[in-house]
Scaffold this motif. Structure first.
Motif, mmCIF file in Angstrom:
data_model
loop_
_atom_site.group_PDB
_atom_site.id
_atom_site.type_symbol
_atom_site.label_atom_id
_atom_site.label_comp_id
_atom_site.label_asym_id
_atom_site.label_seq_id
_atom_site.Cartn_x
_atom_site.Cartn_y
_atom_site.Cartn_z
ATOM 1 N N VAL A 32 -11.190 11.347 31.234
ATOM 2 C CA VAL A 32 -10.406 10.164 30.867
ATOM 3 C C VAL A 32 -9.470 10.478 29.710
ATOM 4 O O VAL A 32 -8.272 10.149 29.738
ATOM 5 N N THR A 35 -6.638 12.780 30.648
ATOM 6 C CA THR A 35 -5.610 12.044 31.383
ATOM 7 C C THR A 35 -4.673 11.320 30.425
ATOM 8 O O THR A 35 -3.450 11.331 30.587
ATOM 9 N N SER A 127 -8.586 2.826 29.124
ATOM 10 C CA SER A 127 -10.026 2.572 29.212
ATOM 11 C C SER A 127 -10.501 1.599 28.147
ATOM 12 O O SER A 127 -11.333 1.944 27.308
ATOM 13 N N ASN A 153 -5.293 0.625 31.662
ATOM 14 C CA ASN A 153 -5.718 1.621 32.648
ATOM 15 C C ASN A 153 -7.238 1.609 32.660
ATOM 16 O O ASN A 153 -7.881 2.091 31.719
ATOM 17 N N GLN A 155 -10.415 2.984 33.471
ATOM 18 C CA GLN A 155 -10.888 4.311 33.888
ATOM 19 C C GLN A 155 -12.378 4.534 33.665
ATOM 20 O O GLN A 155 -12.920 5.529 34.126
ATOM 21 N N PRO A 197 -8.201 3.479 39.437
ATOM 22 C CA PRO A 197 -8.103 4.781 40.083
ATOM 23 C C PRO A 197 -8.692 4.884 41.480
ATOM 24 O O PRO A 197 -8.455 5.873 42.172
ATOM 25 N N ARG A 220 -4.965 10.315 39.709
ATOM 26 C CA ARG A 220 -4.681 11.293 38.663
ATOM 27 C C ARG A 220 -4.056 12.536 39.250
ATOM 28 O O ARG A 220 -4.223 12.857 40.421
#
Length: 519
Positions: A32, A35, A127, A153, A155, A197, A220
């Motif tokens: 995470v 990313t 996140s 996002n 995640q 995701p 991703r």
């Protein structure tokens, strides 16, 4: 969500925009955070003005390398004085994973002042957890004309982690609390987009009644130059498997929620079936007590040399570890995506994974590896044996895995985020301009002008009973949100203290026995 323009280009409109990016971890800590780091570097290298807010702990603080100059030939607006640095804030490190922290209370106005000295154009929450929740809650209290658009996002499956780490009934309470908090926060008008995701995550968000038009899939990318079959090292293979054994690999932080109990059982079953293998586990945990517990679960295979713990690996060393293996084993069922799966495939290593969470959207069953029922240990072991004992099958799966990974590039993934950011900022500016125009159109004497209705006018000289009721309802909702978040973190904090005390006692007892009961 409407489709974004071509993800092969970066939006010129985003250059020079002020983006406050808040993340629960930053740097090469896990999939995470890696990313997020890739996104930050991409935005900065293309001229966006990004300040990162992230917690640091006593164990480690990641300092990003200087961002390269913009590679685009397009003109980049002059930004004036640049932000001094990324902002590190304090928090309480999690006992099971000290790289992550529960962030102490922080005021949004302080973050604005320390970052740009002004209000940002957009807030991006990677996140969202303890830090992201605080940001969303504080923005809810702002009047409409001062709302900053947020892109999230999603995640990390916090509820899934709680279900595994906490014993009943604490796990049930924690899962319910996270569901209520996330539903309350994500449904606010300031949240414009929630990237997810995998289908697994979308189903969860829909269960929390998040508006479907806010949801947008974002998978991703992978660095196919770094993670490449050409990184295969004969020297490393000889070190791992000097007798030519099949090399199985798992890359993961050593923690209970990562499925190591299942992996240990699988390794023992593979040994019982007579497979000649070496299991190479790359990863660790800053908490030595947790790491020791994970390692002990693989005994006696570790003592026999069939399981090797390599510790943390990054960069070229990590890439060589992937490429030098034959089969990747993924046993976690809490992954919202599973970047390690894509990195393994880019390295030409087929994957056997439990069919739950993000990997279900990555692995093409029967082509790039296998997906097995999450609780079916026998099926998982069967697929590992099938790949391990059939060279032709493994070679075909390896080639398929590499081809699939080559389709996922970071530039395309990050450009998609950049276009969404640019569109969100543009839409927000237009909405604020319309709101400002409506407010200006209201005469000072309280009369009507044009077709403006009562809902378009600010209160003049007093407050109507309806306004009072609306304000009370708003205050009650806000108080409920604060109470839910506070209760969640108080419960988590209390349990973390309990865990830490338990691990301290366990470590003391272990040391006492190791020393033969003497000081």
């Amino acid at each position: 969500m409407d489709p974004v323009p071509s993800s092969s280009t970066f939006p010129d409109a985003l250059r020079g925009k002020r983006i406050l990016l808040c993340t629960e971890s930053f740097g090469p800590v896990n999939g995470v955070s890696r990313t997020t780091l890739m996104l930050v570097n991409h935005l900065r290298s293309n001229g966006a003005n990004v300040v990162v807010v992230a917690p640091h702990t006593g164990e480690t603080t990641f300092v990003p390398t200087p961002t390269p100059a913009p590679t685009s030939t397009a003109a980049v607006p002059k930004l004036g004085p640049a932000p001094t640095a990324d902002i590190r804030i304090h928090g309480y490190p999690l006992p099971y994973n000290p790289e992550l922290s529960i962030v102490y209370p922080v005021r949004l106005s302080v973050l604005y002042q320390r970052s740009f000295g002004a209000v940002p154009d957009l807030i991006y929450l990677a996140s969202p957890a303890s830090l992201g929740f605080q940001v969303m809650l504080q923005l809810r209290q702002q009047p409409a004309e001062r709302q900053i658009p947020i892109i999230c996002n999603f995640q990390t499956d916090l509820a899934g982690y709680c279900a595994i780490l906490f014993p009943p009934p604490f796990s049930n309470i924690a899962v319910l609390a996270f569901a209520k908090v996330q539903s309350f926060l994500f449904n606010h008008a300031s949240i414009k987009t929630i990237f997810y995701p995998s289908r697994f995550v979308r189903r969860y968000l829909e269960e929390q009644r998040v508006q479907p038009d806010k949801l947008d899939v974002l998978q991703r990318g992978v660095d196919t130059k770094l993670f490449n079959p050409a990184r295969r090292s004969d020297e490393l293979r000889k070190e791992i498997a000097p007798k030519g054994e099949i090399v199985l690999i798992c890359v993961s932080r050593l923690a209970g929620e990562k499925g190591f109990g299942f992996l240990a059982d699988a390794a023992k079953e593979l040994d019982a079936r007579g497979l000649s293998f070496k299991l190479y586990i790359v990863g660790g945990n800053r908490n030595t007590a947790v790491e020791t517990d994970i390692k002990q679960s693989f005994e006696p295979l570790t003592q026999q040399g069939k399981v090797i713990f390599a510790g943390f690996r990054t960069g070229d060393a990590l890439a060589a570890s992937y490429a030098s293996a034959d089969i990747f084993l993924h046993c976690s069922i809490t992954e919202t995506f599973g970047l390690v799966v894509l990195e393994s495939m880019a390295s030409g290593v087929p994957v056997v994974a439990r069919d739950e969470g993000g990997p279900s959207d990555i692995v093409r069953n029967g082509e790039t590896g296998y997906l097995t029922p999450p609780a079916d240990l026998g099926a998982f072991v069967d697929k590992v044996v099938a790949l391990a004992t059939d060279d032709a099958l493994r070679k075909t799966a390896s080639a398929n895995a590499r081809r699939q990974a080559e389709e996922a590039t970071w530039d395309r993934i990050n450009n998609k985020v950049a276009w969404r950011m640019a569109e969100t900022i543009d839409q927000s500016q237009r909405e604020r301009a319309e709101l400002h125009a409506r407010n200006k159109a209201v005469p000072q004497d309280g009369g009507h002008q044009g077709q403006s209705g009562p809902e378009d006018r600010p209160a003049q000289g007093g407050t109507s009973p309806g306004d009072v009721v609306q304000a009370q309802i708003s205050d009650m909702r806000l108080a409920g949100g604060i109470l839910a978040i506070s209760a969640t973190w108080v419960a988590v904090g209390a349990y973390l203290v309990f865990i830490k005390l338990g691990m301290y006692v366990k470590e003391a007892v272990r040391n006492w026995f190791t020393s033969g009961g003497t000081r």
